[in-house]
Design an enzyme around this catalytic site. Structure first.
Site, PDB file in Angstrom:
ATOM      1  N   LEU A 130       0.815  -1.212   0.000  1.00 40.79           N
ATOM      2  CA  LEU A 130       0.000   0.000   0.000  1.00 40.79           C
ATOM      3  C   LEU A 130       0.852   1.267   0.000  1.00 40.79           C
ATOM      4  CD1 LEU A 130      -2.901  -0.881   2.477  1.00 40.79           C
ATOM      5  CD2 LEU A 130      -2.600  -1.502   0.069  1.00 40.79           C
ATOM      6  N   GLU A 178       0.340   5.922  -0.865  1.00 40.04           N
ATOM      7  CA  GLU A 178      -0.569   7.044  -0.662  1.00 40.04           C
ATOM      8  C   GLU A 178      -1.792   6.967  -1.567  1.00 40.04           C
ATOM      9  OE1 GLU A 178      -2.389  10.339   0.807  1.00 40.04           O
ATOM     10  OE2 GLU A 178      -0.746   9.165   1.667  1.00 40.04           O
ATOM     11  N   HIS A 209      -3.447   4.203  -2.268  1.00 40.07           N
ATOM     12  CA  HIS A 209      -4.390   3.368  -1.525  1.00 40.07           C
ATOM     13  C   HIS A 209      -4.961   4.129  -0.336  1.00 40.07           C
ATOM     14  CE1 HIS A 209      -1.676   0.284  -3.436  1.00 40.07           C
ATOM     15  NE2 HIS A 209      -2.858  -0.187  -3.787  1.00 40.07           N
ATOM     16  N   LYS A 232      -6.547   5.166 -11.755  1.00 37.17           N
ATOM     17  CA  LYS A 232      -5.330   4.855 -12.497  1.00 37.17           C
ATOM     18  C   LYS A 232      -5.491   3.566 -13.294  1.00 37.17           C
ATOM     19  CE  LYS A 232      -1.442   3.091 -10.893  1.00 37.17           C
ATOM     20  NZ  LYS A 232      -1.017   2.143 -11.954  1.00 37.17           N
ATOM     21  N   ASP A 233      -6.191   2.589 -12.728  1.00 38.00           N
ATOM     22  CA  ASP A 233      -6.518   1.360 -13.456  1.00 38.00           C
ATOM     23  C   ASP A 233      -7.861   1.565 -14.147  1.00 38.00           C
ATOM     24  OD1 ASP A 233      -4.281  -0.444 -12.636  1.00 38.00           O
ATOM     25  OD2 ASP A 233      -5.064   0.022 -10.655  1.00 38.00           O
ATOM     26  N   SER A 277       2.294   3.886  -7.884  1.00 29.57           N
ATOM     27  CA  SER A 277       2.075   2.476  -8.206  1.00 29.57           C
ATOM     28  C   SER A 277       2.976   1.634  -7.326  1.00 29.57           C
ATOM     29  CB  SER A 277       2.398   2.192  -9.680  1.00 29.57           C
ATOM     30  OG  SER A 277       2.405   0.804  -9.946  1.00 29.57           O
TER      31      SER A 277
END
Length: 298
Positions: free
Chosen positions: A47, A49, A51, A167-168, A203
């Protein structure tokens, strides 16, 4: 002379419980009765920032009395034969600390045998055509594995909300479509990408980059920002501006650069107007990175 008032006490820190089995998770997440609102943030651990932003958004959505769960599970179904399943970072102790600091009540970190007690599942969800393009073309079967585990974790955690990072972008779109097409009773919430000060999207894989590779990776975000700046001039200008940056970049093995209609996650037409996703994927050294920005094309 009036006596000074005592200083206000800081709010009591939330204690996050770590669980590894479904039974223990259910006992921890619903100790008495089901709260009005609860949320889940699904992760593969390591994890950061980004997350933390998801967890904080979940906490804000459910309020102080709601419940927030974070799942930490490196899902083998979404890794291909030549991908980095064994290499993927496992940092559970640090993950629990970050989850606690960000407002989670429970971390559910099961073993593979707990999620798939009968071995590799013989029946799996398929992402269909949406899962065969872009990331799916490079990673066949990846999104089938994602949807299968997300569906299982939604059943286990039974949330009102599930938070995923923008982002995903393709993953988020496919999960939203699964929920709509298969009538899952949950609201899927996208949270904007968190970036470093220099623009690099956060990431878990960034830790694999050397200092030189990290500098090379910045070309991805620079290209996307250049495309975003050209959005008022139409799709062709967006593609040209982004491609110009990538063509001049060193150290990138580009997989794709695409301007995407987010409805069905297909390449936007030349006369497209409206909200779009400008996405790119590339290898920097041995590390594959993805990034995207959401833009309004005129």
């Amino acid at each position: 002379m009036a006596r000074p008032k005592p200083a206000a006490k800081a709010p009591k820190a939330r204690k996050t419980q770590l669980t590894h089995t479904v039974d223990d998770f259910e006992s921890a997440f619903w100790p008495d009765e089901r709260p009005v609102d609860n949320a889940v943030v699904m992760t593969m651990g390591a994890l950061h920032e980004g997350h933390a932003a998801l967890i904080r958004a979940a906490r804000k959505a459910v309020g102080a009395e709601g419940r927030v769960a974070v799942t930490v599970f490196v899902n083998p179904l979404q890794f291909g034969a030549n991908e980095d399943l064994d290499r993927y970072p496992r940092t559970l102790a640090a993950d629990v600390r970050l989850a606690e600091e960000s407002g989670a009540d429970v971390v559910f970190a099961p073993l593979v045998e707990e999620v798939y007690p009968n071995g590799d599942p013989q029946v799996r969800l398929t992402a269909g055509p949406m899962g065969e393009r872009f990331e799916g073309a490079t990673r066949p079967g990846h999104f089938d594995g994602v949807l299968t585990v997300v569906a299982k974790l939604l059943h286990i955690t039974d949330p009102d909300y599930a938070f995923f990072g923008e982002k995903d972008a393709q993953q988020l779109a496919i999960i939203q479509r699964m929920v709509a097409d298969l009538d899952f009773d949950v609201e899927i919430v996208g949270v904007p990408t968190i970036r470093e000060a220099d623009g690099l999207a956060l990431s878990s894989r960034n830790r694999y980059l050397s200092e030189a590779e990290r500098e090379q990776a910045l070309a991805l975000s620079r290209a996307l920002f250049a495309g975003r700046d050209a959005a008022a001039q139409g799709p062709a200008a967006v593609r040209e501006a982004a491609a110009k940056v990538l063509d001049a970049a060193d150290g990138l093995d580009l997989d794709y650069l695409a301007l995407i209609d987010p409805h069905d996650f297909v390449e936007a037409a030349d006369d497209f107007q409206g909200e779009a996703v400008l996405a790119a994927a590339a290898k920097v050294g041995s590390t594959r990175l993805i990034d995207n920005v959401r833009i309004i094309v005129r």
